[in-house]
Design a protein around this motif. Structure first.
Motif, PDB file in Angstrom:
ATOM      1  N   ARG A  56      16.252 -17.866  10.208  1.00 48.73           N
ATOM      2  CA  ARG A  56      15.864 -19.168  10.296  1.00 48.73           C
ATOM      3  C   ARG A  56      16.928 -19.654   9.795  1.00 48.73           C
ATOM      4  O   ARG A  56      16.687 -21.381  11.227  1.00 48.73           O
ATOM      5  N   VAL A  57      17.791 -20.101   8.650  1.00 54.43           N
ATOM      6  CA  VAL A  57      19.154 -20.575   8.917  1.00 54.43           C
ATOM      7  C   VAL A  57      20.423 -21.432  10.071  1.00 54.43           C
ATOM      8  O   VAL A  57      20.210 -22.288   9.822  1.00 54.43           O
ATOM      9  N   GLU A  58      19.999 -19.717  10.511  1.00 53.80           N
ATOM     10  CA  GLU A  58      21.098 -20.085  11.850  1.00 53.80           C
ATOM     11  C   GLU A  58      20.284 -21.039  12.732  1.00 53.80           C
ATOM     12  O   GLU A  58      21.016 -21.207  13.613  1.00 53.80           O
ATOM     13  N   TRP A  59      18.967 -20.585  13.359  1.00 47.87           N
ATOM     14  CA  TRP A  59      18.591 -21.923  14.554  1.00 47.87           C
ATOM     15  C   TRP A  59      18.172 -22.976  13.903  1.00 47.87           C
ATOM     16  O   TRP A  59      17.861 -24.144  14.234  1.00 47.87           O
ATOM     17  N   GLY A  60      18.478 -23.696  12.621  1.00 53.74           N
ATOM     18  CA  GLY A  60      18.474 -24.648  11.517  1.00 53.74           C
ATOM     19  C   GLY A  60      16.923 -25.019  11.841  1.00 53.74           C
ATOM     20  O   GLY A  60      16.126 -26.162  12.109  1.00 53.74           O
ATOM     21  N   VAL A  61      16.197 -24.140  11.638  1.00 54.67           N
ATOM     22  CA  VAL A  61      14.707 -24.473  11.360  1.00 54.67           C
ATOM     23  C   VAL A  61      14.771 -24.481  10.013  1.00 54.67           C
ATOM     24  O   VAL A  61      14.444 -23.875   9.419  1.00 54.67           O
ATOM     25  N   PRO A  62      13.281 -25.686   9.669  1.00 52.04           N
ATOM     26  CA  PRO A  62      13.563 -26.317   8.603  1.00 52.04           C
ATOM     27  C   PRO A  62      11.867 -25.140   7.911  1.00 52.04           C
ATOM     28  O   PRO A  62      12.462 -24.414   6.842  1.00 52.04           O
ATOM     29  N   GLY A  63      10.786 -24.293   8.672  1.00 46.03           N
ATOM     30  CA  GLY A  63       9.929 -23.688   7.934  1.00 46.03           C
ATOM     31  C   GLY A  63       8.992 -23.166   9.078  1.00 46.03           C
ATOM     32  O   GLY A  63       9.184 -23.407  10.125  1.00 46.03           O
ATOM     33  N   VAL A  64       9.317 -21.710   8.390  1.00 40.93           N
ATOM     34  CA  VAL A  64       8.387 -20.702   9.051  1.00 40.93           C
ATOM     35  C   VAL A  64       7.121 -20.744   8.504  1.00 40.93           C
ATOM     36  O   VAL A  64       7.353 -19.708   7.043  1.00 40.93           O
ATOM     37  N   ALA A  65       6.237 -19.968   9.153  1.00 45.02           N
ATOM     38  CA  ALA A  65       5.219 -19.016   8.678  1.00 45.02           C
ATOM     39  C   ALA A  65       4.759 -17.939   8.793  1.00 45.02           C
ATOM     40  O   ALA A  65       5.038 -17.918  10.589  1.00 45.02           O
ATOM     41  N   VAL A  66       5.031 -16.044   8.890  1.00 49.23           N
ATOM     42  CA  VAL A  66       4.555 -15.068   9.593  1.00 49.23           C
ATOM     43  C   VAL A  66       3.732 -14.435   8.214  1.00 49.23           C
ATOM     44  O   VAL A  66       3.365 -14.246   7.910  1.00 49.23           O
ATOM     45  N   VAL A  67       2.973 -14.233   9.867  1.00 49.74           N
ATOM     46  CA  VAL A  67       1.450 -13.436   9.426  1.00 49.74           C
ATOM     47  C   VAL A  67       1.578 -12.189  10.150  1.00 49.74           C
ATOM     48  O   VAL A  67       1.274 -12.670  11.066  1.00 49.74           O
ATOM     49  N   ILE A  68       1.417 -10.854   9.874  1.00 53.12           N
ATOM     50  CA  ILE A  68       1.064  -9.442  10.355  1.00 53.12           C
ATOM     51  C   ILE A  68      -0.676  -9.085  10.055  1.00 53.12           C
ATOM     52  O   ILE A  68      -0.842  -8.862   9.354  1.00 53.12           O
ATOM     53  N   VAL A 364       3.814 -16.430  14.188  1.00 48.90           N
ATOM     54  CA  VAL A 364       4.555 -17.054  13.673  1.00 48.90           C
ATOM     55  C   VAL A 364       4.549 -18.036  14.037  1.00 48.90           C
ATOM     56  O   VAL A 364       4.874 -18.638  15.541  1.00 48.90           O
ATOM     57  N   LEU A 365       4.691 -19.406  12.997  1.00 52.18           N
ATOM     58  CA  LEU A 365       4.656 -21.053  13.303  1.00 52.18           C
ATOM     59  C   LEU A 365       6.051 -21.552  13.274  1.00 52.18           C
ATOM     60  O   LEU A 365       6.502 -21.122  11.719  1.00 52.18           O
ATOM     61  N   THR A 366       6.395 -22.712  13.620  1.00 53.38           N
ATOM     62  CA  THR A 366       7.323 -23.477  12.572  1.00 53.38           C
ATOM     63  C   THR A 366       7.478 -24.562  13.463  1.00 53.38           C
ATOM     64  O   THR A 366       6.808 -24.987  14.051  1.00 53.38           O
ATOM     65  N   ASN A 367       8.504 -25.055  12.555  1.00 51.67           N
ATOM     66  CA  ASN A 367       8.100 -26.871  12.920  1.00 51.67           C
ATOM     67  C   ASN A 367       9.479 -27.366  13.593  1.00 51.67           C
ATOM     68  O   ASN A 367       9.884 -28.242  12.742  1.00 51.67           O
ATOM     69  N   ARG A 368       9.878 -26.734  14.424  1.00 48.47           N
ATOM     70  CA  ARG A 368      11.118 -27.026  14.781  1.00 48.47           C
ATOM     71  C   ARG A 368      11.093 -26.377  16.893  1.00 48.47           C
ATOM     72  O   ARG A 368      10.755 -25.716  17.439  1.00 48.47           O
ATOM     73  N   LEU A 369      11.223 -27.974  17.240  1.00 56.65           N
ATOM     74  CA  LEU A 369      11.507 -27.102  18.324  1.00 56.65           C
ATOM     75  C   LEU A 369      12.961 -28.254  19.310  1.00 56.65           C
ATOM     76  O   LEU A 369      13.333 -29.462  18.769  1.00 56.65           O
ATOM     77  N   PRO A 370      13.469 -27.786  20.201  1.00 52.28           N
ATOM     78  CA  PRO A 370      13.752 -26.564  20.987  1.00 52.28           C
ATOM     79  C   PRO A 370      14.045 -25.325  19.763  1.00 52.28           C
ATOM     80  O   PRO A 370      14.885 -25.353  19.319  1.00 52.28           O
ATOM     81  N   THR A 371      13.091 -23.345  20.246  1.00 58.09           N
ATOM     82  CA  THR A 371      14.031 -22.346  19.995  1.00 58.09           C
ATOM     83  C   THR A 371      13.684 -21.603  20.133  1.00 58.09           C
ATOM     84  O   THR A 371      12.323 -21.274  20.145  1.00 58.09           O
ATOM     85  N   GLN A 372      14.347 -20.528  19.902  1.00 56.56           N
ATOM     86  CA  GLN A 372      13.948 -18.724  20.165  1.00 56.56           C
ATOM     87  C   GLN A 372      13.633 -18.387  18.566  1.00 56.56           C
ATOM     88  O   GLN A 372      13.233 -16.964  19.474  1.00 56.56           O
ATOM     89  N   LEU A 373      13.682 -18.615  18.041  1.00 56.59           N
ATOM     90  CA  LEU A 373      13.859 -17.834  16.407  1.00 56.59           C
ATOM     91  C   LEU A 373      12.182 -17.510  16.635  1.00 56.59           C
ATOM     92  O   LEU A 373      12.528 -16.173  16.153  1.00 56.59           O
ATOM     93  N   VAL A 374      10.665 -18.254  17.009  1.00 53.02           N
ATOM     94  CA  VAL A 374       9.736 -17.461  17.011  1.00 53.02           C
ATOM     95  C   VAL A 374       9.636 -15.812  18.075  1.00 53.02           C
ATOM     96  O   VAL A 374       9.398 -14.931  17.462  1.00 53.02           O
ATOM     97  N   THR A 375      10.045 -16.347  19.097  1.00 57.74           N
ATOM     98  CA  THR A 375      10.295 -14.439  19.827  1.00 57.74           C
ATOM     99  C   THR A 375      11.078 -13.787  19.064  1.00 57.74           C
ATOM    100  O   THR A 375      10.883 -12.851  18.675  1.00 57.74           O
ATOM    101  N   ALA A 376      12.468 -14.383  18.549  1.00 54.02           N
ATOM    102  CA  ALA A 376      13.392 -13.434  18.324  1.00 54.02           C
ATOM    103  C   ALA A 376      13.135 -12.945  16.076  1.00 54.02           C
ATOM    104  O   ALA A 376      13.224 -11.133  16.716  1.00 54.02           O
ATOM    105  N   ILE A 377      11.971 -13.291  15.720  1.00 51.91           N
ATOM    106  CA  ILE A 377      10.931 -12.747  14.917  1.00 51.91           C
ATOM    107  C   ILE A 377      10.238 -11.620  15.473  1.00 51.91           C
ATOM    108  O   ILE A 377       9.888 -10.997  14.743  1.00 51.91           O
ATOM    109  N   GLN A 378       9.550 -11.903  16.039  1.00 50.85           N
ATOM    110  CA  GLN A 378       8.213 -11.080  16.760  1.00 50.85           C
ATOM    111  C   GLN A 378       8.848  -9.756  17.095  1.00 50.85           C
ATOM    112  O   GLN A 378       8.192  -8.866  16.779  1.00 50.85           O
ATOM    113  N   MET A 379       9.989  -9.940  17.965  1.00 47.77           N
ATOM    114  CA  MET A 379      10.714  -8.792  18.614  1.00 47.77           C
ATOM    115  C   MET A 379      11.605  -7.834  16.979  1.00 47.77           C
ATOM    116  O   MET A 379      11.112  -6.710  16.667  1.00 47.77           O
ATOM    117  N   GLN A 380      11.761  -8.640  16.177  1.00 48.17           N
ATOM    118  CA  GLN A 380      11.985  -8.181  15.042  1.00 48.17           C
ATOM    119  C   GLN A 380      11.139  -7.197  14.577  1.00 48.17           C
ATOM    120  O   GLN A 380      11.656  -5.603  13.438  1.00 48.17           O
TER     121      GLN A 380
END
Length: 511
Positions: A56-68, A364-380
């Motif tokens: 999240r920090v590396e991609w510069g995304v302010p906020g992320v929500a993750v639910v499984i 996975v929900l994020t409040n920044r565009l653009p970013t591949q963080l969503v896919t990275a978290i899902q794959m992780q």
């Protein structure tokens, strides 16, 4: 309004899916505390959480929500970071985000309910249900089916998005103007992602039931699933607490900006929801249409939606197949079928994904565009669940994006032409321009500079060279998505301006 192909960022020009690069990194707050009550599953380790926060920090995304979701239960729900950069309020599983093209699956589900009720059929002709639906080719008008709309196989070449962005058109007017799109490809020949066709699909619902897509979705999907923090419009968000703020890169800096109203996109991508609400949606999907003992959609219809209807690519980079179902992308990873759909709208990116064979779902929900963080978290998370060797997906996607950025900058430098003065006096470019498909544009001269105005969007035109200008949008959200849009003026034999090109879209000058 642009729906994610894995490892590919499409352009949804109402804001959905925009290709750009991250701006300068900004120090962001640490992860929020977990807010899930169930015991943390064994595959969600401190190491996995640390990897999510680091990414999240590396991609510069302010906020992320993750639910499984696993075996019909929410087994994990957590927020990381903040709702708005520079403010302390943290993200949790109930924070509302825009989900963009992840809305498409809701439209498919709504139509599935009507299929179950025999009010429509997957292979029913759209024009029969909704006579206002017309395309430039009469054959297509009389043969396009609901399945075709939902599988992106009509041959309709989606435009840049100016049909809804800045046009001021409501859904009915967008639908009426589809007949003016003459850029078509082979019918059912190949996958062509088209938000316009999902807008049309959503409008089948009121044509058949007399109930708007918004009300139908709220009453028949949100309410039964207990999705109390989900809305089809941004309008109610102003009066709510715990809502994430959109962010994007403007002039190399990450900035926050207000939500832009994209209600006219509707069924293609206007839903806003919390991760916890979307977990209920995933439970119903994994439950083959059943939720809390009640069958909301038949298993047969869910099976159709989750089955590949059109090949996107023969293979995907991490598996063997890559197809599109009805409102869902369908592909594989490590021998398991994945059913998912991402989405992006101005300043937000989302992903809703399922591994049906494992009864596993990830939101996975994020409040920044653009970013591949969503896919990275899902794959992780998939790797953590499946065990065995794991890939640092964040580093992999970040390296690929940085490489693509460098290549793009190199191409721009190579193609850059020397500056030259405007061919005509600036006043010569002023006037009213129009397109049957995209509507009006007005170019005016204000305080010595050209300006461009559409009904709900405006820009300053900065001269580039000859008859080329760059439109700098006054809206930070549009600027973060489109950057500076190239505007070119066409000159007739008599030396007078005859038209305007906004990107690849043509507008004629009115006489």
């Amino acid at each position: 309004m642009v729906s994610m192909l894995r490892k590919t960022t499409l352009t949804w020009s109402a804001g959905l899916l925009a290709l750009a690069v991250p701006g300068a990194m900004t120090a962001l707050p640490a992860a929020a505390q977990t807010d899930n009550k169930p015991a943390t599953p064994t595959f969600v380790t401190a190491g996995l959480e640390a990897a999510i926060e680091k990414a999240r920090v590396e991609w510069g995304v302010p906020g992320v929500a993750v639910v499984i979701v696993k075996d019909d239960k929410i087994i994990y729900a957590k927020g990381f970071g903040v709702r708005e950069l520079g403010k302390p309020a943290q993200v949790d599983a109930d924070t509302i985000f825009a989900i963009g093209s992840s809305s498409k699956a809701f439209t498919a589900a709504a139509l599935a309910m009507l299929v179950d009720e025999k009010k429509v059929a997957w292979d029913g002709i759209v024009h029969d249900y909704m006579p206002v639906f017309e395309l430039s080719d009469p054959y297509l008008t009389n043969h396009v089916t609901i399945r075709d709309l939902l599988a992106h196989r009509t041959g309709y070449v989606s435009g840049s998005g100016w049909l809804w962005t800045g046009s001021g058109f409501d859904r009915n007017e967008i639908l009426r103007r589809l007949r003016f799109q003459t850029n078509m490809s082979g019918f059912r020949d190949r996958f062509l992602y088209a938000n316009e066709m999902f807008i049309a699909a959503g409008e089948v619902i009121p044509a058949v039931t007399g109930t708007s897509w918004d009300d139908f979705t709220a009453k028949r999907i949100f309410a039964p699933l207990g999705m109390t923090r989900s809305y089809t419009s941004v309008v109610p968000l102003a009066g709510l607490q715990n809502v994430a703020t959109p962010h994007g890169v403007v002039d190399g800096k990450l900035v926050a900006f207000p939500y832009r109203n994209v209600d006219n996109v509707g069924s293609a991508g206007s839903i806003n929801a919390s991760a916890r609400d979307l977990a209920q949606w995933v439970r119903m999907q994994l439950g083959e249409g059943k939720y809390e003992g009640k069958q909301l959609i038949s298993k047969a219809s869910v099976d159709v939606m989750h089955a590949g209807q059109m090949v996107q690519r023969a293979r995907n980079a991490d598996g063997q197949f890559n197809e599109y179902g009805l409102g869902w992308m369908v592909h594989d990873y490590r021998g398991r079928k994945l059913v998912e759909h991402g989405g992006a709208v101005d300043g937000m990116r989302a992903g809703v994904a399922m591994m049906p064979e494992e009864n596993l779902g990830v939101v996975v929900l994020t409040n920044r565009l653009p970013t591949q963080l969503v896919t990275a978290i899902q794959m992780q998370i998939y790797d953590a669940y499946l065990g065995g060797p794991a890939t640092d997906w964040s580093a992999k996607y970040k390296a690929e994006e940085d490489k693509a950025k460098a290549a793009q900058e190199a191409r721009r430098a190579a193609q850059a032409a020397p500056k030259s003065p405007a061919t005509l006096p600036l006043a010569s470019y002023t006037g009213n321009y129009n397109s049957k498909l995209y509507g009006p544009i007005k170019v005016a001269l204000e305080n010595g500079a050209l300006t461009l105005a559409r009904p709900t969007a405006s820009a300053v035109l900065n001269h580039d060279r000859a008859n080329l200008f760059k439109a700098r949008w006054r809206s930070a959200s549009l600027l973060s998505v489109f950057g500076e849009t190239q505007i070119g003026f066409t000159i007739g034999a008599d030396g007078a301006v005859t038209g305007l090109q906004m990107g690849s879209d043509a507008f004629e000058r009115e006489k």
